[in-house]
Design a protein around this motif. Sequence first.
Motif, PDB file in Angstrom:
ATOM      1  N   LEU A  20       0.826  -1.212   0.000  1.00 30.59           N
ATOM      2  CA  LEU A  20       0.000   0.000   0.000  1.00 30.59           C
ATOM      3  C   LEU A  20       0.861   1.264   0.000  1.00 30.59           C
ATOM      4  CD1 LEU A  20      -2.719  -1.107   2.585  1.00 30.59           C
ATOM      5  CD2 LEU A  20      -2.833  -1.185   0.077  1.00 30.59           C
ATOM      6  N   HIS A  21       2.150   1.124   0.276  1.00 31.57           N
ATOM      7  CA  HIS A  21       3.068   2.261   0.328  1.00 31.57           C
ATOM      8  C   HIS A  21       3.827   2.446  -0.986  1.00 31.57           C
ATOM      9  CE1 HIS A  21       2.292   2.684   4.608  1.00 31.57           C
ATOM     10  NE2 HIS A  21       2.379   1.366   4.666  1.00 31.57           N
ATOM     11  N   ALA A  72       7.863   2.164  10.696  1.00 36.49           N
ATOM     12  CA  ALA A  72       8.021   3.436   9.980  1.00 36.49           C
ATOM     13  C   ALA A  72       8.643   3.179   8.615  1.00 36.49           C
ATOM     14  CB  ALA A  72       8.907   4.389  10.782  1.00 36.49           C
ATOM     15  N   LEU A  73       8.476   4.138   7.725  1.00 31.45           N
ATOM     16  CA  LEU A  73       9.179   4.104   6.443  1.00 31.45           C
ATOM     17  C   LEU A  73      10.376   5.037   6.534  1.00 31.45           C
ATOM     18  CD1 LEU A  73       6.349   4.216   3.745  1.00 31.45           C
ATOM     19  CD2 LEU A  73       7.447   2.246   4.789  1.00 31.45           C
ATOM     20  N   ALA A 135      11.425  12.524   0.599  1.00 36.77           N
ATOM     21  CA  ALA A 135      10.860  13.021   1.859  1.00 36.77           C
ATOM     22  C   ALA A 135       9.356  13.254   1.725  1.00 36.77           C
ATOM     23  CB  ALA A 135      11.572  14.306   2.281  1.00 36.77           C
ATOM     24  N   HIS A 136       8.950  13.834   0.589  1.00 34.91           N
ATOM     25  CA  HIS A 136       7.526  14.073   0.342  1.00 34.91           C
ATOM     26  C   HIS A 136       6.757  12.742   0.300  1.00 34.91           C
ATOM     27  CE1 HIS A 136       3.969  16.133  -1.116  1.00 34.91           C
ATOM     28  NE2 HIS A 136       3.892  15.263  -2.119  1.00 34.91           N
ATOM     29  N   HIS A 137       7.313  11.752  -0.413  1.00 33.83           N
ATOM     30  CA  HIS A 137       6.667  10.436  -0.508  1.00 33.83           C
ATOM     31  C   HIS A 137       6.528   9.801   0.874  1.00 33.83           C
ATOM     32  CE1 HIS A 137       5.521   6.554  -2.193  1.00 33.83           C
ATOM     33  NE2 HIS A 137       6.362   6.023  -1.320  1.00 33.83           N
ATOM     34  N   LEU A 138       7.602   9.849   1.671  1.00 26.86           N
ATOM     35  CA  LEU A 138       7.558   9.250   3.012  1.00 26.86           C
ATOM     36  C   LEU A 138       6.523   9.942   3.888  1.00 26.86           C
ATOM     37  CD1 LEU A 138      11.369   8.676   3.658  1.00 26.86           C
ATOM     38  CD2 LEU A 138       9.668   7.015   2.866  1.00 26.86           C
ATOM     39  N   HIS A 141       3.034   8.622   2.883  1.00 28.77           N
ATOM     40  CA  HIS A 141       2.790   7.190   3.036  1.00 28.77           C
ATOM     41  C   HIS A 141       3.354   6.636   4.349  1.00 28.77           C
ATOM     42  CE1 HIS A 141       1.463   6.753  -1.149  1.00 28.77           C
ATOM     43  NE2 HIS A 141       2.382   7.650  -1.423  1.00 28.77           N
ATOM     44  N   PRO A 142       2.942   7.197   5.480  1.00 25.57           N
ATOM     45  CA  PRO A 142       3.497   6.684   6.740  1.00 25.57           C
ATOM     46  C   PRO A 142       2.878   5.331   7.122  1.00 25.57           C
ATOM     47  CG  PRO A 142       1.782   8.262   7.225  1.00 25.57           C
ATOM     48  CD  PRO A 142       1.953   8.255   5.709  1.00 25.57           C
TER      49      PRO A 142
END
Length: 190
Positions: A20-21, A72-73, A135-138, A141-142
């Motif tokens: 899902l991430h 966490a991612l 950083a934006h993606h992480l 998608h936490p």
Amino acid sequence: MPRLFIALEIPADVASELTLHRGGLSGARWIEAPDYHVTLRFLGDVDRRTANEVDAMLSDITAYPFQITLDALGSFGGDKPRAVFARVQPTKALTDLQGDIERQMRRIGLPAEGRKFVPHVTLARLRDTAPAEVAHHLGLHPIVRPIAFTARRVALMSSRDSVGGGPYVLEAAYPLGPCYPNRLPREMRR
């Protein structure tokens, strides 16, 4: 010569949740869910004798099943991101198992692992992806609730010589805990 590594497998339901991430990150090559794993020790290209010694050592593991929690991612590489991963909370059971495997590998003549053990599940390999984009993606998608499962066996896996990310082949599996017939000490198996 097979390229081998020792790992903990990720159950299918946990792998499905991790998918899902995926997506929406330029330069990302997403790992297929069946190839998700937690690497305990990379062995590299080894000869048959060494592979047999690794197999014998893994057959004698005395660890018990234990819980793994993904919480966490994150990413590796800092200013030059190279991977997105799901972090595994380090526990005494996990670090003890990894440390025991590392000592055994050195005993059979393999060089010491050059990197510090950072337990994780690689979700994507990155190429030319900007740190700000990662950083934006992480941030989008936490892992909201930790994902937990019980590690019940150690796997000896192989990969073809490639850029990384699979496909991987399960060569052998070694159950954790004393409740299996093959868990008898080597001297009693004769």
